[in-house]
Design a protein around this motif. Structure first.
Motif, PDB file in Angstrom:
ATOM      1  N   LEU A  18      49.528  76.595  50.649  1.00  0.00           N
ATOM      2  CA  LEU A  18      48.932  77.212  49.193  1.00  0.00           C
ATOM      3  C   LEU A  18      49.699  78.276  48.628  1.00  0.00           C
ATOM      4  O   LEU A  18      49.746  78.773  47.444  1.00  0.00           O
ATOM      5  CB  LEU A  18      47.596  77.987  49.418  1.00  0.00           C
ATOM      6  CG  LEU A  18      46.652  76.737  49.975  1.00  0.00           C
ATOM      7  CD1 LEU A  18      45.246  77.334  50.107  1.00  0.00           C
ATOM      8  CD2 LEU A  18      46.415  75.783  49.248  1.00  0.00           C
ATOM      9  N   GLN A  19      51.169  78.566  49.324  1.00  0.00           N
ATOM     10  CA  GLN A  19      52.116  79.674  48.652  1.00  0.00           C
ATOM     11  C   GLN A  19      52.664  79.138  47.552  1.00  0.00           C
ATOM     12  O   GLN A  19      52.729  77.648  47.120  1.00  0.00           O
ATOM     13  CB  GLN A  19      53.019  80.224  49.649  1.00  0.00           C
ATOM     14  CG  GLN A  19      53.978  79.363  50.451  1.00  0.00           C
ATOM     15  CD  GLN A  19      54.774  79.659  51.388  1.00  0.00           C
ATOM     16  OE1 GLN A  19      54.727  80.777  51.915  1.00  0.00           O
ATOM     17  NE2 GLN A  19      55.786  78.716  51.856  1.00  0.00           N
ATOM     18  N   LYS A  20      53.342  80.147  46.879  1.00  0.00           N
ATOM     19  CA  LYS A  20      54.236  79.834  45.573  1.00  0.00           C
ATOM     20  C   LYS A  20      55.550  78.707  45.962  1.00  0.00           C
ATOM     21  O   LYS A  20      56.250  79.120  47.047  1.00  0.00           O
ATOM     22  CB  LYS A  20      54.770  80.849  44.819  1.00  0.00           C
ATOM     23  CG  LYS A  20      53.684  81.577  44.129  1.00  0.00           C
ATOM     24  CD  LYS A  20      54.410  82.764  43.432  1.00  0.00           C
ATOM     25  CE  LYS A  20      53.244  83.516  42.550  1.00  0.00           C
ATOM     26  NZ  LYS A  20      53.795  84.586  41.826  1.00  0.00           N
TER      27      LYS A  20
ATOM     28  N   ARG B 138      42.923  76.975  55.174  1.00  0.00           N
ATOM     29  CA  ARG B 138      42.651  78.275  54.954  1.00  0.00           C
ATOM     30  C   ARG B 138      43.232  78.887  53.836  1.00  0.00           C
ATOM     31  O   ARG B 138      44.343  78.381  53.523  1.00  0.00           O
ATOM     32  CB  ARG B 138      43.117  78.876  56.291  1.00  0.00           C
ATOM     33  CG  ARG B 138      42.235  78.874  57.530  1.00  0.00           C
ATOM     34  CD  ARG B 138      42.640  79.023  58.745  1.00  0.00           C
ATOM     35  NE  ARG B 138      43.307  80.204  59.009  1.00  0.00           N
ATOM     36  CZ  ARG B 138      43.879  80.638  60.291  1.00  0.00           C
ATOM     37  NH1 ARG B 138      43.150  79.923  61.224  1.00  0.00           N
ATOM     38  NH2 ARG B 138      44.514  81.716  60.160  1.00  0.00           N
ATOM     39  N   GLY B 139      42.771  80.134  53.370  1.00  0.00           N
ATOM     40  CA  GLY B 139      43.615  80.435  52.267  1.00  0.00           C
ATOM     41  C   GLY B 139      45.103  81.138  52.347  1.00  0.00           C
ATOM     42  O   GLY B 139      45.704  81.081  51.554  1.00  0.00           O
ATOM     43  N   ASP B 140      45.495  81.230  53.562  1.00  0.00           N
ATOM     44  CA  ASP B 140      46.572  81.716  53.882  1.00  0.00           C
ATOM     45  C   ASP B 140      47.744  80.714  54.305  1.00  0.00           C
ATOM     46  O   ASP B 140      48.671  80.832  54.741  1.00  0.00           O
ATOM     47  CB  ASP B 140      46.783  82.854  54.790  1.00  0.00           C
ATOM     48  CG  ASP B 140      46.195  82.386  56.407  1.00  0.00           C
ATOM     49  OD1 ASP B 140      45.570  81.252  56.287  1.00  0.00           O
ATOM     50  OD2 ASP B 140      46.149  82.896  57.346  1.00  0.00           O
TER      51      ASP B 140
ATOM     52  N   GLY C  53      49.605  74.522  57.757  1.00  0.00           N
ATOM     53  CA  GLY C  53      50.497  73.178  57.581  1.00  0.00           C
ATOM     54  C   GLY C  53      50.071  72.012  58.209  1.00  0.00           C
ATOM     55  O   GLY C  53      50.749  70.989  58.161  1.00  0.00           O
ATOM     56  N   GLN C  54      49.059  71.886  58.996  1.00  0.00           N
ATOM     57  CA  GLN C  54      48.587  70.653  59.584  1.00  0.00           C
ATOM     58  C   GLN C  54      47.580  69.862  58.761  1.00  0.00           C
ATOM     59  O   GLN C  54      47.053  70.424  57.995  1.00  0.00           O
ATOM     60  CB  GLN C  54      47.884  70.900  61.047  1.00  0.00           C
ATOM     61  CG  GLN C  54      48.862  71.692  62.027  1.00  0.00           C
ATOM     62  CD  GLN C  54      48.230  71.879  63.493  1.00  0.00           C
ATOM     63  OE1 GLN C  54      47.164  71.160  63.804  1.00  0.00           O
ATOM     64  NE2 GLN C  54      48.958  72.235  64.409  1.00  0.00           N
TER      65      GLN C  54
END
Length: 544
Positions: A423-425, A417-419, A408-409
Motif C-alpha cells: 500500500l506504500q507509494k 493491514r494499513g502498513d 506482503g503475503q
C-alpha cells in the motif's frame, strides 16, 4: 314487568283491533299468519289513506318491528307510511315515518330502543297507483325482541354443544368447552346488536353442576374497547339447573363476555358446561322527582351529593367506590386496573409481570429477553456476547472479527493491514501495489508513468507513441499525416492516392474515370469497351 330478556328472539302473538278496509278474501287477519296469505286494502280510484291496528292483549316490550310484503313483492308494498304505537289505543306515538320508501330486502325491519306498547298501527298515508287503482298489500306484521345478533365461544366439544344452546332455556341442552388434559381459560361472547340499558346478566347451571365453572367473570362493554367487570366469582358451587343473576343496577352494554376456568371431570380431563344465559334490559318507566326532599346518602340507585358508580360502571358523572374491582390487585385470571399476563404470554391487553421469564438474565442455555450465543456461534436469534473471540483484536496468528495478513503475503480470508508494503507509494525501484516503469521501459509488470517520452506529442523528427511521416514519405514505421499530398483529391494532372486517366487514355498507373467513353454502351457504329459487329459481319476487333 320492569325488565325483559333480550338474549333470545321473541315475536308476540296478537289480534286485529281495527282496520280501514279489505279487498275480497285478503282480510286483515292474514297479517298474523305465517303463510302466503296477505292483507289487501280496498282498490279505489282515489288515493285514500288506510290503516291496520294490532292488539297484543297486554303491554309488551319491543325493539324490532317487521313488515313482510305479499307474494307480489315490492310492487304493491306501500311507499308512504308510518308506524305508531299506543298503550291505550287512544293516544298514539309516531315511531317512524317513511316517504318514497322502496323495499330492497325480504322485509321491512325497524330496530328500536326498548319500547313498551299494547297497540301497533301501520298507517298507509297514500297507497300506490297500480293499474289505474290505488291500493296496498302487506303479507305479515311482527313485533317483538330481536335477540342476540351473534353468540360465539373460544371452543366447543362438539356441534351438539355449541354456544347457540345458551339462548335456549332447555335443561337438556348446554354449551360445553373443548375437553383438555389441563385447566384452561375459555370465553363466551355475545353481541346484542345495539346498546341496551341493562339491569343484570344471568347464568344457568347444567343438570350436572360439577362441570359448572367454579371461577368465572362477567364483563360488559359498549364498544369492545373498554371492558367493565360486572362480576368476579371464585370457588363457586352451583346447584343442578341453578339460575344465578349478577348486576343489580342499571348499566349500558352492547357486548357481553363471560370468562371461565375449566374444571376437572371424573375422567381426569378438564372442561366447562353452562346450560343457558339471559340478559335483562330495563323497560322505560316514569320517574318522580321530589324537589324539596332533603339530600340523601348517595347509593348506586339514588344520587346524593354525588351518584356512586356500581362495580365496573363507566357512566359519566358517577363516582368510583373504593371497593370497585377495578381498584383491586390484578391477577393473571381477573383484572384489577390491569390484567397480568401469564409467564411468557404475549396476549394483547395484558401486562407483563416482573417475574416473567422473558425478563430473567439471559444465558447460553436459557433465553431471557434474548438468548446469548456461545463463543463464535452463528445461530439465528442468538445474541453475540462481549467476550466472544470474534470481537477481540485481530493479529497475524489469531482471528478477531477478521485475521490480519502478514506484510506482503497473499492469504485467503486475511485482511491487508494499513502498513502493508503493497500500500506504500510505488517507485521505479520498489513496488507499491505496482512498480513504475523507467522512461521508455517496456518490461512486464511495470506501469508507464505520465511523463514517459512515449506519451509526448509525435513529430517528423522524434517519436511519441508513433513517428510522423514527412509529406509523401513512405519509410517503414512512420505514420502518414492528415495533410500528406497523397491524401488530396486526384486529377488528370496531379496524383492524390491515384492519378486519373484522360478520356480514352491507356497510359500505365492511371485510373479510368467513370465518364470515360470506353465505358459507354457499345453499338455497331461506335465503340464502348468493344464495338459490336453488324449482322453477318466478320471484320476483326468487332464482337459478334
Amino acid at each position: 314487568m320492569n325488565t325483559i330478556n333480550i338474549l333470545s328472539p321473541v315475536r308476540y302473538p296478537g289480534k286485529i283491533h281495527a282496520v280501514s278496509s279489505s279487498f275480497e278474501t285478503h282480510e286483515a287477519k292474514n297479517v298474523l299468519h305465517n303463510d302466503e296469505s296477505f292483507w289487501c286494502t280496498a282498490k279505489s280510484h282515489n288515493a285514500v289513506s288506510e290503516f291496520i291496528i294490532i292488539d297484543y292483549g297486554s303491554i309488551v316490550a319491543v325493539n324490532i318491528v317487521e313488515i313482510y310484503p305479499s307474494p307480489s313483492g315490492k310492487t304493491t308494498f306501500p311507499s308512504e307510511f308510518r308506524l305508531e304505537c299506543s298503550i291505550d289505543g287512544i293516544n298514539w306515538e309516531v315511531i317512524k315515518t317513511e316517504n318514497r320508501f322502496t323495499l330492497d330486502e325480504d322485509a321491512y325491519r325497524l330496530l328500536l330502543p326498548i319500547t313498551v306498547f299494547q297497540y301497533l298501527k301501520v298507517y298507509i298515508i297514500k297507497p300506490k297507483r297500480i293499474a289505474a287503482k290505488y291500493f296496498a298489500e302487506i303479507g305479515k306484521i311482527q313485533a317483538g325482541i330481536q335477540g342476540a345478533v351473534s353468540i360465539t365461544a373460544s371452543s366447543s366439544s362438539s356441534y351438539e354443544h355449541d354456544p347457540s344452546n345458551l339462548m335456549e332455556i332447555d335443561n337438556q341442552k348446554y354449551w360445553e368447552s373443548e375437553i383438555t388434559s389441563s385447566a384452561s381459560r375459555q370465553w363466551i361472547e355475545v353481541d346484542f346488536g345495539m346498546i341496551f340499558p341493562m339491569t343484570n346478566i344471568g347464568i344457568i347451571a347444567p343438570q350436572n353442576p360439577a362441570l359448572f365453572p367454579e371461577q368465572f367473570s362477567i364483563e360488559i362493554t359498549e364498544d369492545k374497547k373498554i371492558w367493565t367487570t360486572l362480576a368476579d366469582v371464585k370457588r363457586f358451587k352451583a346447584q343442578p339447573n341453578g339460575s344465578y343473576i349478577f348486576g343489580g343496577y342499571q348499566f349500558n352494554a352492547r357486548y357481553l363476555r363471560i370468562n371461565v376456568m375449566t374444571v376437572q371431570t371424573e375422567k381426569q380431563k378438564y372442561c366447562a358446561q353452562i346450560a343457558g344465559i339471559f340478559a335483562h334490559a330495563a323497560l322505560p318507566a316514569l320517574r318522580h322527582f321530589h324537589i324539596n326532599a332533603a339530600v340523601q346518602y348517595a347509593t348506586v340507585f339514588q344520587p346524593g351529593i354525588v351518584k356512586l358508580a356500581a362495580d365496573g360502571d363507566t357512566t359519566p358523572g358517577a363516582v368510583v367506590q373504593a371497593s370497585d374491582p377495578r381498584l383491586r390487585d390484578a391477577s393473571t385470571i381477573f383484572k384489577g386496573i390491569v390484567q397480568l399476563a401469564d409467564d411468557g404470554s404475549n396476549e394483547e391487553g395484558l401486562v407483563v409481570q416482573a417475574s416473567d421469564s422473558r425478563l430473567a438474565p439471559a444465558t447460553e442455555l436459557k433465553p431471557g429477553i434474548v438468548r446469548l450465543a456461545y463463543d463464535r456461534e452463528v445461530a439465528e436469534g442468538a445474541v453475540v456476547q462481549s467476550t466472544d473471540s470474534r470481537i477481540k483484536e485481530a493479529t497475524d496468528t489469531t482471528f478477531g472479527i477478521v485475521k490480519l495478513c502478514p506484510n506482503g503475503q497473499y492469504i485467503n480470508n486475511a485482511v491487508v493491514r494499513g502498513d502493508d508494503s503493497r500500500l506504500q507509494k510505488a517507485t521505479t525501484k520498489d513496488y507499491g501495489i505496482v512498480r513504475l516503469a523507467e522512461n521508455g521501459e517496456d518490461n512486464e509488470f511495470c506501469v508507464v508513468q505520465g511523463n514517459d517520452r512515449r506519451l509526448k506529442d509525435a513529430t517528423i523528427v522524434s517519436k511519441g507513441i508513433v513517428e510522423l511521416a514527412e509529406d509523401g514519405e513512405e519509410a517503414p514505421g512512420v505514420v502518414v499525416q492528415g495533410n500528406d499530398r497523397r491524401l488530396k483529391e486526384a486529377t488528370t494532372h496531379s496524383k492524390g492516392i491515384v492519378e486519373l486517366a484522360e478520356d480514352g487514355e491507356d497510359a500505365p498507373s492511371v485510373v479510368v474515370q467513370g465518364n470515360d467513353r470506353r465505358l459507354k454502351e457499345a453499338t455497331t457504329h461506335s465503340k464502348g469497351i468493344v464495338e459490336l459487329a453488324e449482322d453477318g459481319e466478320d471484320a476483326p476487333n468487332v464482337v459478334v
